[in-house]
Enzyme design. Structure first.
Site, PDB file in Angstrom:
ATOM      1  N   GLY A  28      45.094  28.968  44.149  1.00 45.99           N
ATOM      2  CA  GLY A  28      46.317  29.124  43.364  1.00 45.99           C
ATOM      3  C   GLY A  28      46.165  28.507  41.981  1.00 45.99           C
ATOM      4  N   GLU A  76      42.006  32.591  36.886  1.00 44.40           N
ATOM      5  CA  GLU A  76      43.064  33.615  36.787  1.00 44.40           C
ATOM      6  C   GLU A  76      43.787  33.570  35.441  1.00 44.40           C
ATOM      7  OE1 GLU A  76      43.058  35.934  38.716  1.00 44.40           O
ATOM      8  OE2 GLU A  76      42.679  35.324  40.779  1.00 44.40           O
TER       9      GLU A  76
HETATM   10  P1  13P Z   1      41.181  28.663  40.066  1.00 46.96           P
HETATM   11  O1  13P Z   1      40.746  27.365  40.726  1.00 46.96           O
HETATM   12  O2  13P Z   1      40.125  29.183  39.118  1.00 46.96           O
HETATM   13  O3  13P Z   1      42.541  28.545  39.427  1.00 46.96           O
HETATM   14  O4  13P Z   1      41.242  29.810  41.161  1.00 46.96           O
HETATM   15  C1  13P Z   1      41.911  29.704  42.349  1.00 46.96           C
HETATM   16  C2  13P Z   1      42.441  30.997  42.838  1.00 46.96           C
HETATM   17  O5  13P Z   1      43.306  30.960  43.638  1.00 46.96           O
HETATM   18  C3  13P Z   1      41.965  32.300  42.355  1.00 46.96           C
HETATM   19  O6  13P Z   1      42.856  33.300  42.745  1.00 46.96           O
END
Ligand code: 13P
Length: 213
Positions: A28, A76
């Site tokens: 997330g 993201e």
């Molecule tokens: P990040 O750690 O890069 O934010 O990615 C986590 C994630 O949930 C990708 O959908």
């Protein structure tokens, strides 16, 4: 510190998602727009939220370029910045992998409004699958959000809330998860009864006036 209040809100939002089990580990991501400067404060990629301070959060442009910070922005970032570019009224974006939104997203099934608290967000459509972090996912999310939706599911991936405040984005993440849970259990019992459309309309009007739903 520059953008202190917004940095604190972003980090508090991420930690709240963790505490409420909407996010596990470093899954997330959470961001907010700094409206006067059209820049975005976003969680970094792959770092546990409880190890971060507000000063650690990267600042990116609306095109996703890193402007400030030593940590790499969330993978993201393209999805978050695409939402802010497409929806000027959105100031906070929360992406979670909460369990029952994952179930509905993997069923590739629109989530109906099962509860009064979900009525501002549901029915929640599913954006078609695209690889995490891709421009295709960013485009699919923007398309599914349209001009007025506050929450969507991302197929086989989770949910995305896009709201005018962090408080509302967190509420969306929580109530959509609750709604997905109710939908799932009622589906198992073979008796899924969504709220009537008239009730959803009335409840949305109440929510828009700031009244309890
Ligand atoms: P990040 O750690 O890069 O934010 O990615 C986590 C994630 O949930 C990708 O959908």
């Amino acid at each position: 510190m520059k953008y202190q209040e917004i940095r604190e809100k972003v980090l508090e939002g991420a930690v709240k998602c963790l505490e409420r089990e909407l996010i596990r580990g470093t899954s997330g991501n959470v961001s907010m727009l700094v409206p006067d400067e059209q820049v975005v404060i976003i969680t970094p990629t792959g770092i546990p939220y409880d190890k971060l301070t507000p000063a650690d959060l990267p600042v990116v442009s609306l095109q996703g370029k890193l402007l400030e910070g030593n940590l790499k922005p969330s993978s993201e970032t393209p999805m978050h910045t695409a939402v802010y570019r497409a929806r000027p009224n959105v100031r906070a974006v929360v992406h979670t992998h909460s369990l029952f939104t994952l179930v509905f997203s993997a069923l590739n099934r629109e989530l109906p409004p099962m509860t009064p608290s979900s009525s501002p967000y549901a029915p929640v459509p599913v954006a078609p699958f695209a690889l995490p972090g891709s421009e295709d996912l960013a485009n699919a999310a923007v398309k599914a959000l349209g001009q007025d939706r506050l929450a969507i599911l991302l197929q086989n991936h989770g949910m995305l809330a896009a709201c005018p405040t962090m408080e509302r984005a967190l509420a969306a993440a929580e109530y959509v998860e609750e709604c997905a849970q109710v939908a799932y259990y009622t589906l198992l019992a073979n008796n899924m009864n969504p709220l009537p459309a008239e009730a959803v309309k009335e409840l949305r009007e109440r929510a828009l006036k700031g009244l309890a739903v």
